[in-house]
Scaffold this motif. Structure first.
Motif, short mmCIF file in Angstrom:
data_model
loop_
_atom_site.label_atom_id
_atom_site.label_comp_id
_atom_site.label_asym_id
_atom_site.label_seq_id
_atom_site.Cartn_x
_atom_site.Cartn_y
_atom_site.Cartn_z
N THR A 1 0.83 -1.20 0.00
CA THR A 1 0.00 0.00 0.00
C THR A 1 0.86 1.25 0.00
OG1 THR A 1 -0.05 0.06 2.41
CG2 THR A 1 -1.76 -1.24 1.31
N LEU A 2 0.21 2.38 -0.24
CA LEU A 2 0.91 3.67 -0.17
C LEU A 2 1.49 3.88 1.22
CD1 LEU A 2 1.67 6.49 -1.25
CD2 LEU A 2 -0.61 7.26 -0.59
N PHE A 3 0.72 3.55 2.24
CA PHE A 3 1.19 3.75 3.62
C PHE A 3 2.44 2.92 3.90
CE2 PHE A 3 1.01 2.52 8.17
CZ PHE A 3 1.14 3.78 8.72
N LYS A 4 2.42 1.67 3.48
CA LYS A 4 3.58 0.80 3.70
C LYS A 4 4.79 1.31 2.90
CE LYS A 4 5.02 -4.05 3.51
NZ LYS A 4 4.63 -5.43 3.12
N GLY A 5 4.54 1.76 1.67
CA GLY A 5 5.63 2.28 0.85
C GLY A 5 6.26 3.52 1.45
N VAL A 6 5.43 4.41 2.01
CA VAL A 6 5.95 5.63 2.64
C VAL A 6 6.77 5.27 3.88
CG1 VAL A 6 5.29 7.72 3.89
CG2 VAL A 6 4.16 7.15 1.72
N LEU A 7 6.27 4.33 4.68
CA LEU A 7 7.03 3.89 5.86
C LEU A 7 8.38 3.31 5.45
CD1 LEU A 7 4.39 2.21 8.22
CD2 LEU A 7 5.50 4.43 8.47
N LEU A 8 8.39 2.51 4.39
CA LEU A 8 9.65 1.93 3.91
C LEU A 8 10.59 3.03 3.40
CD1 LEU A 8 8.30 -1.23 2.06
CD2 LEU A 8 9.90 -1.24 3.98
N GLY A 9 10.02 4.03 2.71
CA GLY A 9 10.84 5.15 2.23
C GLY A 9 11.47 5.93 3.36
N LEU A 10 10.70 6.16 4.41
CA LEU A 10 11.24 6.86 5.59
C LEU A 10 12.26 5.98 6.31
CD1 LEU A 10 8.00 8.52 6.99
CD2 LEU A 10 9.92 9.67 5.86
N GLY A 11 12.00 4.66 6.33
CA GLY A 11 12.96 3.73 6.91
C GLY A 11 14.26 3.74 6.14
N ALA A 12 14.17 3.83 4.81
CA ALA A 12 15.36 3.91 3.98
C ALA A 12 16.15 5.19 4.26
CB ALA A 12 14.97 3.85 2.51
N ALA A 13 15.43 6.31 4.39
CA ALA A 13 16.10 7.59 4.66
C ALA A 13 16.79 7.59 6.01
CB ALA A 13 15.08 8.73 4.59
N SER A 14 16.10 7.05 7.04
CA SER A 14 16.71 7.02 8.37
C SER A 14 17.87 6.02 8.40
CB SER A 14 15.66 6.64 9.43
OG SER A 14 15.08 5.39 9.14
N GLY A 15 17.74 4.90 7.68
CA GLY A 15 18.84 3.94 7.61
C GLY A 15 20.06 4.54 6.95
N GLN A 16 19.83 5.28 5.87
CA GLN A 16 20.93 5.96 5.19
C GLN A 16 21.59 6.98 6.11
OE1 GLN A 16 20.25 9.03 2.08
NE2 GLN A 16 21.30 7.63 0.71
N ALA A 17 20.77 7.73 6.85
CA ALA A 17 21.30 8.75 7.75
C ALA A 17 22.15 8.12 8.86
CB ALA A 17 20.15 9.55 8.37
N ILE A 18 21.63 7.07 9.49
CA ILE A 18 22.39 6.39 10.54
C ILE A 18 23.68 5.83 9.98
CG2 ILE A 18 22.37 4.43 12.15
CD1 ILE A 18 19.31 4.82 12.34
N GLY A 19 23.59 5.23 8.78
CA GLY A 19 24.78 4.68 8.15
C GLY A 19 25.84 5.73 7.89
N LEU A 20 25.42 6.92 7.45
CA LEU A 20 26.38 7.99 7.16
C LEU A 20 27.05 8.51 8.43
CD1 LEU A 20 24.39 9.99 4.46
CD2 LEU A 20 26.45 8.63 4.11
N VAL A 21 26.27 8.67 9.49
CA VAL A 21 26.83 9.16 10.75
C VAL A 21 27.82 8.13 11.32
CG1 VAL A 21 26.31 9.79 13.14
CG2 VAL A 21 24.85 10.62 11.28
N LEU A 22 27.47 6.86 11.27
CA LEU A 22 28.38 5.81 11.75
C LEU A 22 29.63 5.73 10.88
CD1 LEU A 22 25.86 2.93 12.61
CD2 LEU A 22 27.04 4.45 14.20
N ALA A 23 29.47 5.96 9.58
CA ALA A 23 30.62 5.96 8.68
C ALA A 23 31.58 7.10 9.03
CB ALA A 23 30.15 6.08 7.24
N LYS A 24 31.01 8.27 9.34
CA LYS A 24 31.87 9.39 9.72
C LYS A 24 32.60 9.10 11.03
CE LYS A 24 32.01 14.38 10.40
NZ LYS A 24 31.25 15.66 10.38
N LYS A 25 31.91 8.45 11.95
CA LYS A 25 32.54 8.04 13.21
C LYS A 25 33.73 7.13 12.93
CE LYS A 25 32.68 7.11 17.75
NZ LYS A 25 32.95 8.11 18.79
#
Length: 220
Positions: free
Chosen positions: A161-185
């Motif tokens: 559904t649209l709702f599930k897709g949006v949640l996955l998209g936000l999950g992807a964005a937050s996963g990317q963000a966490i990954g980038l911060v940990l990479a900088k660390k």
């Protein structure tokens, strides 16, 4: 060179926007999980060749176990889990909306870096975050999933559904963000400074090991 980091960030966003179309089409054919497995395998092969040609070795001499740990976590969270969510969202809601949701990654990264790395968050940063979230929310709220040409056939592993897709998209964005911060660390704060190429290679190795191990457990 001034603004090198900013230009690199814009280049990364541009390249992701282009490749998201290819990822979406490939995932429609074989499923997002298979696409993530294959692209990580290809990326590791390409990076191995690049490192041998440019640096004469695959692993840097000055890396320590702490850096490996942070970069490994970064790869698992950002490339295996985060990008896995992103590829699934690409099929469910299409590249346009998924890429829009990916634009929230800098927001997540700014907040996480403020909490985790002690980077300063000024009033203009907070205002920018509020405006960005408002804009994304506005576009998502206007979208009608029934008119979404990116819907897939019933029984496809990435239907939803649209709702599930949006949640996955936000999950992807937050996963990317966490990954980038940990990479900088791992690159800057856990030992001697590492080249972005070497750091990316280690992230990909861990992501590759994680996703193929999961695939083996699933019997695929």
């Amino acid at each position: 060179m001034a603004y090198t980091g900013e230009l690199a960030g814009l280049a990364a966003a541009l390249l992701w926007a282009i490749t998201s179309i290819f990822f979406a089409e490939a995932a429609k054919l074989v499923g997002s999980f298979s696409v993530n497995k294959i692209r990580l395998l290809l990326a590791v092969c390409i990076y191995t060749i690049m490192l041998l040609l440019l640096e004469g070795q695959v692993f840097p001499d000055n890396i320590n176990s702490q850096q490996v740990m942070w970069l490994g976590l970064s790869g698992l969270i950002g490339l295996a889990i985060g990008d896995g969510c992103g590829f699934k969202a690409l099929v469910m809601i299409g590249p346009r909306l998924t890429t829009l949701l990916y634009s929230t990654a800098p927001i997540f990264a700014t907040i996480i870096a403020w909490l985790f790395l002690g980077e300063k968050l000024h009033i203009l940063d907070i205002l920018g975050i509020v405006l960005a979230i408002s804009g994304v929310s506005w576009v998502v709220a206007e979208r009608r999933f029934s008119n979404n040409k990116h819907t897939v056939a019933k029984g496809h592993p990435d239907e939803g559904t649209l709702f599930k897709g949006v949640l996955l998209g936000l999950g992807a964005a937050s996963g990317q963000a966490i990954g980038l911060v940990l990479a900088k660390k791992g690159m800057v704060f856990a030992g001697e400074s590492l080249s972005p190429l070497s750091a990316s290679y280690i992230r990909m190795l861990f992501a590759l090991a994680g996703i193929w191990s999961l695939s083996a457990l699933r019997g695929k």
